[in-house]
Design an enzyme around this catalytic site. Sequence first.
Site, short mmCIF file in Angstrom:
data_model
loop_
_atom_site.label_atom_id
_atom_site.label_comp_id
_atom_site.label_asym_id
_atom_site.label_seq_id
_atom_site.Cartn_x
_atom_site.Cartn_y
_atom_site.Cartn_z
N GLY A 181 0.84 -1.20 0.00
CA GLY A 181 0.00 0.00 0.00
C GLY A 181 0.87 1.25 0.00
N GLY A 182 0.27 2.32 0.50
CA GLY A 182 0.99 3.60 0.55
C GLY A 182 2.25 3.52 1.38
N ALA A 416 24.53 12.53 -26.61
CA ALA A 416 25.00 11.69 -25.51
C ALA A 416 26.42 12.08 -25.09
CB ALA A 416 24.94 10.22 -25.92
C1 HXC Z 1 -3.78 -4.72 11.38
C2 HXC Z 1 -2.72 -6.54 10.51
C3 HXC Z 1 -2.48 -5.85 9.30
C4 HXC Z 1 -2.95 -4.52 9.19
C5 HXC Z 1 -1.64 -7.82 9.12
N1 HXC Z 1 -2.18 -7.74 10.36
N2 HXC Z 1 -1.81 -6.67 8.47
N3 HXC Z 1 -3.35 -5.98 11.54
N4 HXC Z 1 -3.59 -3.99 10.27
N5 HXC Z 1 -2.74 -3.79 8.10
C6 HXC Z 1 -2.21 -8.77 11.38
C7 HXC Z 1 -3.09 -9.95 10.99
O1 HXC Z 1 -4.43 -9.68 11.35
C8 HXC Z 1 -2.48 -11.05 11.84
O2 HXC Z 1 -2.93 -10.88 13.15
C9 HXC Z 1 -1.00 -10.69 11.84
O3 HXC Z 1 -0.90 -9.33 11.48
C10 HXC Z 1 -0.20 -11.49 10.84
O4 HXC Z 1 -0.87 -11.41 9.59
P1 HXC Z 1 -1.07 -12.69 8.67
O5 HXC Z 1 -2.01 -12.31 7.61
O6 HXC Z 1 -1.42 -13.86 9.52
O7 HXC Z 1 0.39 -12.91 8.12
P2 HXC Z 1 0.85 -13.38 6.68
O8 HXC Z 1 0.08 -14.58 6.24
O9 HXC Z 1 2.33 -13.50 6.74
O10 HXC Z 1 0.44 -12.19 5.71
C11 HXC Z 1 1.02 -10.93 5.85
C12 HXC Z 1 0.32 -9.88 4.96
C13 HXC Z 1 -1.21 -9.93 5.23
C14 HXC Z 1 0.60 -10.23 3.51
C15 HXC Z 1 0.92 -8.55 5.28
O11 HXC Z 1 -1.43 -9.86 6.64
C16 HXC Z 1 -1.92 -8.81 4.58
O12 HXC Z 1 -2.21 -8.88 3.40
N6 HXC Z 1 -2.20 -7.79 5.37
C17 HXC Z 1 -2.90 -6.63 4.85
C18 HXC Z 1 -2.01 -5.81 4.00
C19 HXC Z 1 -2.69 -4.55 3.59
O13 HXC Z 1 -3.49 -4.56 2.66
N7 HXC Z 1 -2.43 -3.49 4.36
C20 HXC Z 1 -3.05 -2.24 4.18
C21 HXC Z 1 -2.35 -1.62 3.03
S1 HXC Z 1 -3.00 -0.04 2.72
P3 HXC Z 1 -3.17 -12.14 14.13
O14 HXC Z 1 -3.72 -11.54 15.36
O15 HXC Z 1 -4.12 -13.05 13.42
O16 HXC Z 1 -1.82 -12.75 14.30
C22 HXC Z 1 -1.95 0.90 3.52
C23 HXC Z 1 -2.28 2.32 3.36
C24 HXC Z 1 -1.13 3.14 3.74
O17 HXC Z 1 -1.04 0.49 4.13
C25 HXC Z 1 -1.36 4.50 3.20
C26 HXC Z 1 -0.23 5.38 3.49
C27 HXC Z 1 -0.40 6.67 2.74
#
Ligand code: HXC
Length: 525
Positions: A181-182, A416
């Site tokens: 993401g961001g 160049a």
């Molecule tokens: C809260 C999160 C989280 C998040 C993961 N976890 N991402 N908690 N916010 N963004 C937590 C899960 O719930 C889980 O908790 C633990 O972290 C481990 O995650 P898993 O999924 O079990 O691990 P894994 O299989 O290794 O996968 C990792 C991952 C996946 C690929 C990162 O978790 C995922 O796709 N997460 C979401 C990614 C995402 O889309 N993020 C937002 C992006 S947008 P438990 O309690 O079950 O252990 C963004 C905007 C930013 O970031 C903007 C800035 C300008």
Amino acid sequence: MQERANNIVPSDSDSKFRKLTLLREKSKVSGGKDKILSQHNKGKLTARERIDLLIDEDSFVEIDELVIHQKSGFNMQKNRPIGDGVIIGYGTISGRQVFLYSQDFTVFGGSLGNAHAKKICKIMDLAFKNGCPVIGILDSGGARIQEGIDSLAGYGDIFYRNVKASGVIPQISVILGPCAGGAVYSPALTDFILMNQTNSFMFVTGPEVVKAVTGEDVTFYELGGSDVHSSQSGVCHQVGETEEETLDLTKKLLSYIPSNNLDEPPSSTGKISTISLKNQSKIIPEKDNEPYDMKKIIETTVDSESFFELQSNWAKNMIVGFGRLNGSSIGLIANQPLFLGGAIDSHASDKAARFIRFCDSFNLPIITFVDVPGFLPGIKQEHDGIIRHGAKLLYAYSEATIPKISVIIRKAYGGAYIVMSSKHLGCDINFAWPTAEIAVMGAEGACKILYRQKLKTSENPEAVLSDFITDYKNEFSNPYKAAELGYVDKVILPEETRREISAALQMLQNKRERTPSRKHGIMPV
Ligand code: HXC
């Protein structure tokens, strides 16, 4: 003495001291032992193990280890892990002070909430105030979903600091897990990104969104793994096979760059030796259209084993990297005849322009080795904006005020020639080997244009063309016209290259060049 100190402390202090010890112990495993095991089972190290590998032994000082988030809702009030998923602090690498943060995937997947972001901002502020590099080790699920806009605000605060610190202190991002993401934009705003081959990935929109929007099926790694970012997107500067190697590369990178924009680059105190220069002239093939490996020329010029290439698999027609000459750090830029004949395309322009700006900000002299037939022709290049991208390279060389030295090895044709650190863009000392060909274009192309009519009417056009080419080469395909005009300061033999560059660097060590007062120029980004 120890006994006395203990004696004067009231007895209930014991429990107070124990509380701190307990809190510290808890903070070491705040995500839980099962999560640490799961991290290890994925073949990943923990945030603390990474710090131990990066920082000099016993030098790391952690701060904000007791920070917890203040959120409620989504059951968050019942889950306040100590440290909030990021470890921050300072320490030394090879004796030099650095500031760092390391995201802890075992706590909320390393996701960034308000408290987590504030800790990162605190360490960035300290690094900025103290003029020291800041290193981020990233392993995070991105914005902490439960904290909503507050986590977005946290990213904004970090991005703002990344930009304010740009060109003042070096910023390095080490990606050792997800960066989605961001969240990718903090690393993207830093100077260097290092990735681990197996378990790091970066993308703005993940596979699920890609599938929904474009219908394409792609895995995390196909979308944003280290292979993609080191060979196609140009996002990543170095890839380590293992986490250990990635952290070693980080240390090595740091050894070439100063702590801030006012500091001198570090000098190597180690033994300085060079590879034999005896056969340097043999590196260039007899035929002027035959390729050769420019890296051999770089490696035989700089201190032995000091060349540290960046982005080696992306835009391979342009080489950038650090090296040392007599122990002092330098930036190296070169055309690579092995790829696209060394022609400059959009990616090559971007790659070199950005590297020049880094070197210029951090007082690293730039040595340029030139063998360039021109800008890469083609509809794709034109439509992709080679005009805009090529202008970045011109801009960066012209803007840079650090010592600039160039060596024309073979071809330096057309636009160049100008762009590759020519005298006209403010290069301080321009050398050329006797093999240099400095001309508007290559002999064959030029003769076909100049003598089109004569060739059309000739009975033996091939022989006539060959004569024209010989005449053209005698006239233009050498460094002597440029030397007569002072556009080349000195024609040198290959084996003199190292000595001449060293002497030029010595001569330029107190170079001062004032730029006109202005807010900033408008680089054609
Ligand atoms: C809260 C999160 C989280 C998040 C993961 N976890 N991402 N908690 N916010 N963004 C937590 C899960 O719930 C889980 O908790 C633990 O972290 C481990 O995650 P898993 O999924 O079990 O691990 P894994 O299989 O290794 O996968 C990792 C991952 C996946 C690929 C990162 O978790 C995922 O796709 N997460 C979401 C990614 C995402 O889309 N993020 C937002 C992006 S947008 P438990 O309690 O079950 O252990 C963004 C905007 C930013 O970031 C903007 C800035 C300008």
